[in-house]
Design an enzyme around this catalytic site. Sequence first.
Site, PDB file in Angstrom:
ATOM      1  N   GLY A 196     -40.641  37.433 -17.361  1.00 36.97           N
ATOM      2  CA  GLY A 196     -39.409  37.041 -17.729  1.00 36.97           C
ATOM      3  C   GLY A 196     -39.419  37.279 -19.306  1.00 36.97           C
TER       4      GLY A 196
ATOM      5  N   ARG B 163     -45.565  39.236 -33.576  1.00 35.13           N
ATOM      6  CA  ARG B 163     -45.860  39.345 -35.094  1.00 35.13           C
ATOM      7  C   ARG B 163     -47.187  38.459 -35.722  1.00 35.13           C
ATOM      8  NH1 ARG B 163     -43.898  36.114 -39.300  1.00 35.13           N
ATOM      9  NH2 ARG B 163     -43.518  37.150 -41.193  1.00 35.13           N
ATOM     10  N   ALA B 164     -46.978  37.214 -35.132  1.00 36.22           N
ATOM     11  CA  ALA B 164     -48.096  36.113 -35.529  1.00 36.22           C
ATOM     12  C   ALA B 164     -49.325  36.724 -34.950  1.00 36.22           C
ATOM     13  CB  ALA B 164     -47.526  34.842 -34.913  1.00 36.22           C
ATOM     14  N   VAL B 165     -49.612  37.082 -33.759  1.00 36.21           N
ATOM     15  CA  VAL B 165     -50.779  37.502 -33.410  1.00 36.21           C
ATOM     16  C   VAL B 165     -51.336  38.665 -34.262  1.00 36.21           C
ATOM     17  CG1 VAL B 165     -52.265  38.455 -31.191  1.00 36.21           C
ATOM     18  CG2 VAL B 165     -50.383  36.598 -30.986  1.00 36.21           C
ATOM     19  N   THR B 166     -50.452  39.724 -34.432  1.00 39.37           N
ATOM     20  CA  THR B 166     -50.618  41.074 -35.096  1.00 39.37           C
ATOM     21  C   THR B 166     -51.133  40.552 -36.501  1.00 39.37           C
ATOM     22  OG1 THR B 166     -49.154  42.308 -33.721  1.00 39.37           O
ATOM     23  CG2 THR B 166     -50.006  43.112 -35.717  1.00 39.37           C
TER      24      THR B 166
ATOM     25  N   ARG C 283     -42.416  43.713 -14.420  1.00 40.48           N
ATOM     26  CA  ARG C 283     -43.177  42.972 -13.467  1.00 40.48           C
ATOM     27  C   ARG C 283     -43.937  44.238 -12.892  1.00 40.48           C
ATOM     28  NH1 ARG C 283     -38.421  39.497 -13.689  1.00 40.48           N
ATOM     29  NH2 ARG C 283     -39.517  37.427 -14.242  1.00 40.48           N
TER      30      ARG C 283
ATOM     31  N   ASP D 287     -45.695  31.559 -15.959  1.00 37.92           N
ATOM     32  CA  ASP D 287     -46.438  31.050 -14.917  1.00 37.92           C
ATOM     33  C   ASP D 287     -47.196  32.318 -14.181  1.00 37.92           C
ATOM     34  OD1 ASP D 287     -47.071  28.663 -13.365  1.00 37.92           O
ATOM     35  OD2 ASP D 287     -46.354  29.914 -11.723  1.00 37.92           O
TER      36      ASP D 287
ATOM     37  N   SER E  69     -47.586  35.620 -15.173  1.00 32.49           N
ATOM     38  CA  SER E  69     -48.252  36.405 -16.029  1.00 32.49           C
ATOM     39  C   SER E  69     -49.571  35.399 -16.220  1.00 32.49           C
ATOM     40  CB  SER E  69     -47.322  36.673 -17.431  1.00 32.49           C
ATOM     41  OG  SER E  69     -46.195  37.210 -17.207  1.00 32.49           O
TER      42      SER E  69
ATOM     43  N   THR F 294     -41.563  31.625 -22.032  1.00 26.23           N
ATOM     44  CA  THR F 294     -40.757  31.246 -20.825  1.00 26.23           C
ATOM     45  C   THR F 294     -39.540  30.537 -21.393  1.00 26.23           C
ATOM     46  OG1 THR F 294     -40.275  30.289 -18.742  1.00 26.23           O
ATOM     47  CG2 THR F 294     -42.145  29.672 -19.771  1.00 26.23           C
TER      48      THR F 294
ATOM     49  N   ASP G 115     -37.862  28.532 -19.308  1.00 25.61           N
ATOM     50  CA  ASP G 115     -38.118  27.592 -18.390  1.00 25.61           C
ATOM     51  C   ASP G 115     -38.941  26.294 -18.609  1.00 25.61           C
ATOM     52  OD1 ASP G 115     -36.864  29.408 -16.804  1.00 25.61           O
ATOM     53  OD2 ASP G 115     -38.174  29.838 -15.328  1.00 25.61           O
TER      54      ASP G 115
ATOM     55  N   ASP H 198     -41.780  25.432 -18.054  1.00 24.89           N
ATOM     56  CA  ASP H 198     -42.452  24.934 -16.772  1.00 24.89           C
ATOM     57  C   ASP H 198     -43.715  24.921 -16.806  1.00 24.89           C
ATOM     58  OD1 ASP H 198     -42.487  27.650 -16.534  1.00 24.89           O
ATOM     59  OD2 ASP H 198     -41.830  27.638 -14.461  1.00 24.89           O
TER      60      ASP H 198
ATOM     61  N   ARG I 125     -10.659  19.486 -14.914  1.00 24.57           N
ATOM     62  CA  ARG I 125     -11.401  20.173 -14.037  1.00 24.57           C
ATOM     63  C   ARG I 125     -12.858  19.559 -13.912  1.00 24.57           C
ATOM     64  NH1 ARG I 125      -9.127  26.209 -14.720  1.00 24.57           N
ATOM     65  NH2 ARG I 125      -7.585  26.246 -13.255  1.00 24.57           N
TER      66      ARG I 125
ATOM     67  N   ARG J 214     -35.349  28.211 -12.247  1.00 22.85           N
ATOM     68  CA  ARG J 214     -36.327  28.387 -11.020  1.00 22.85           C
ATOM     69  C   ARG J 214     -36.811  26.851 -10.548  1.00 22.85           C
ATOM     70  NH1 ARG J 214     -40.863  32.671 -12.208  1.00 22.85           N
ATOM     71  NH2 ARG J 214     -40.980  31.655 -13.966  1.00 22.85           N
TER      72      ARG J 214
ATOM     73  N   ALA K 299     -22.969  16.255 -20.803  1.00 19.54           N
ATOM     74  CA  ALA K 299     -22.530  16.442 -19.362  1.00 19.54           C
ATOM     75  C   ALA K 299     -22.637  15.280 -18.619  1.00 19.54           C
ATOM     76  CB  ALA K 299     -23.177  17.468 -18.934  1.00 19.54           C
TER      77      ALA K 299
ATOM     78  N   SER L 269     -12.200  15.550 -17.936  1.00 17.33           N
ATOM     79  CA  SER L 269     -13.166  16.720 -17.368  1.00 17.33           C
ATOM     80  C   SER L 269     -14.328  16.034 -17.012  1.00 17.33           C
ATOM     81  CB  SER L 269     -13.035  17.882 -18.308  1.00 17.33           C
ATOM     82  OG  SER L 269     -14.139  17.375 -19.214  1.00 17.33           O
TER      83      SER L 269
HETATM   84  P1  ADP Z   1     -43.443  35.259 -15.331  1.00 13.63           P
HETATM   85  O1  ADP Z   1     -44.606  35.644 -16.146  1.00 13.63           O
HETATM   86  O2  ADP Z   1     -42.496  35.097 -15.968  1.00 13.63           O
HETATM   87  O3  ADP Z   1     -43.862  33.933 -14.235  1.00 13.63           O
HETATM   88  P2  ADP Z   1     -43.700  36.765 -12.965  1.00 13.63           P
HETATM   89  O4  ADP Z   1     -44.006  35.554 -11.998  1.00 13.63           O
HETATM   90  O5  ADP Z   1     -42.846  37.864 -12.641  1.00 13.63           O
HETATM   91  O6  ADP Z   1     -43.448  36.274 -14.278  1.00 13.63           O
HETATM   92  O7  ADP Z   1     -45.108  37.437 -13.071  1.00 13.63           O
HETATM   93  C1  ADP Z   1     -45.143  38.701 -13.799  1.00 13.63           C
HETATM   94  C2  ADP Z   1     -46.635  39.568 -13.693  1.00 13.63           C
HETATM   95  O8  ADP Z   1     -47.569  38.832 -13.713  1.00 13.63           O
HETATM   96  C3  ADP Z   1     -46.219  40.248 -12.312  1.00 13.63           C
HETATM   97  O9  ADP Z   1     -45.199  41.262 -12.018  1.00 13.63           O
HETATM   98  C4  ADP Z   1     -47.516  40.462 -12.030  1.00 13.63           C
HETATM   99  O10 ADP Z   1     -47.781  41.718 -12.612  1.00 13.63           O
HETATM  100  C5  ADP Z   1     -48.295  39.512 -12.517  1.00 13.63           C
HETATM  101  N1  ADP Z   1     -48.810  38.438 -11.584  1.00 13.63           N
HETATM  102  C6  ADP Z   1     -48.228  37.371 -11.105  1.00 13.63           C
HETATM  103  N2  ADP Z   1     -48.851  36.675 -10.144  1.00 13.63           N
HETATM  104  C7  ADP Z   1     -50.220  37.546 -10.348  1.00 13.63           C
HETATM  105  C8  ADP Z   1     -51.142  37.283  -9.326  1.00 13.63           C
HETATM  106  N3  ADP Z   1     -51.354  36.280  -8.387  1.00 13.63           N
HETATM  107  N4  ADP Z   1     -52.088  38.103  -9.561  1.00 13.63           N
HETATM  108  C9  ADP Z   1     -52.159  39.089 -10.233  1.00 13.63           C
HETATM  109  N5  ADP Z   1     -51.332  39.157 -11.136  1.00 13.63           N
HETATM  110  C10 ADP Z   1     -50.081  38.338 -10.960  1.00 13.63           C
END
Ligand code: ADP
Length: 331
Positions: free
Chosen positions: A19, A29-32, A80, A111, A113, A134, A136, A138, A171, A180, A195, A224
Site C-alpha cells: 500500500g 529522496r533521503a535514501v538516494t 503487489r 507488514d 513487504s 504504511t 496504518d 501497525d 444525525r 486493517r 468524535a 450530532s
Molecule cells: P504491505 O507491505 O502494505 O503490508 P502487502 O501485504 O500487500 O502490503 O505485501 C506487499 C508485497 O510483499 C506482496 O505483494 C508480496 O510481493 C510481498 N510479500 C508479502 N508477504 C510475503 C511473503 N510471506 N513472502 C514473500 N513475499 C511477501
Amino acid sequence: MKEKENVRQRAVGILTSGGDAPGMNAAIRAVTRAAIVAGFKVYGIMRGYKGLITDEIQQFSTQNVSNIIQRGGTILKTARCKEFTTPEGRQCAYDVLQRHGIDCLVVIGGDGSLTGARIFANEFNFQVVGLPGTIDNDLYGTDSTIGYDTALNTIMDCVDKIRDTATSHERLFFIEVMGRDAGFLALNGAIAAGAEAAIIPEIATQVEQLDELIANGFRKSKNSSIVLVAESPQTGGAMGLAERVKQKYPDYDVRVTILGHLQRGGSPTAFDRILASRMGAAAVDALLDDQRNVMVGIKNDEIVYVPFTKAIKNDKPINSELMNTLRRLSI
Ligand code: ADP
C-alpha cells in the site's frame, strides 16, 4: 599498492511495495541522497518486487529525486507481487540484482513487504534494510510509520467537515477509516476530531459499549454524534454497525461515510517528511554498519533498528490511556 578494482563501489536498490503512503517520496529522496553522499551507486526499482523480477531498474542521481519531498504517492510506483511469494520468483529477483551489481536493498513498505524482505534476505544472505511505510501505523518497534500522520490529519479534516452536516441534521454518523487490524487511525482520529467513540479491532467489547451508549441516549445533549470505525472483519465496518443500530433504534437518523482511498493521498505533513528524511538517512547508516534484516524505527524521538522478526510478528499495542481519554471527553 592495492589494486583499485579491489575496492568495488557499493550499490543499493530502493523499492516501494504494498500500500502506498504519503512520505514515501521523501524517504526515497533521503535514501538516494544519503547513499550518494556515502559513495553508493543508487538504483530505483519500479513497482516493488514486481519490477525487481521484471528488471524495471534505473540508476538514480540526486536529480531523480528533486522536487518530490512534497508529493504524495511514490515516484517508484508500488505493486503487489504474487510471484515474489514463491522461491522461483525470489530467485529471479536475486538474479536481476546480481546482473546490476546491486549488493543491498532498502525496502519501503508495510507488514507484507517487510515479510517478503525478511524471507529474501535470509534465503540469499542479502543485506536488506526496511523502512516502515504504511498509513496504518501497525508495525511494532516504531512509534510512528511514514504516512500515518498525514492520513490522521486527512481523517481529522474530513470528520470536521462531516460534523458540519451531521450537526445541521442532528444525525448519528459512522465514519469508516482504514486500519486493517489496527485501530490507531480510528482511535487517534476520533480524539483529534472530537468524535464520540471509536470502534477498533483491538478491543472486542467496544461494540457492546456502543449499544450501551446509544441505549443511554448519549445523543440527548448533543446536536450530532460521530463514531469512527476501523475497517475490519472484527468491527463489521461502518455499514454493519449502522445496520445494527438502525434495526435496534429506528428513531435514530443514522448515516455512513466510508473515507476510503482519499486517506492515502495528499502532500505529506511536516511530521511525515521529517520522519521519512531521518529514517532514510538512518537506513544508509545501517547499510554502512553492515546491519541486515532490520527495520528503521523511531522511539521517543530516537532512531532505533528493529529486527524484521520483531517488527512483523509482534502486534503493536493500543495505548489504553488514549481509549480512556476518548471516553472521558465524549460525555
Ligand atoms: P504491505 O507491505 O502494505 O503490508 P502487502 O501485504 O500487500 O502490503 O505485501 C506487499 C508485497 O510483499 C506482496 O505483494 C508480496 O510481493 C510481498 N510479500 C508479502 N508477504 C510475503 C511473503 N510471506 N513472502 C514473500 N513475499 C511477501
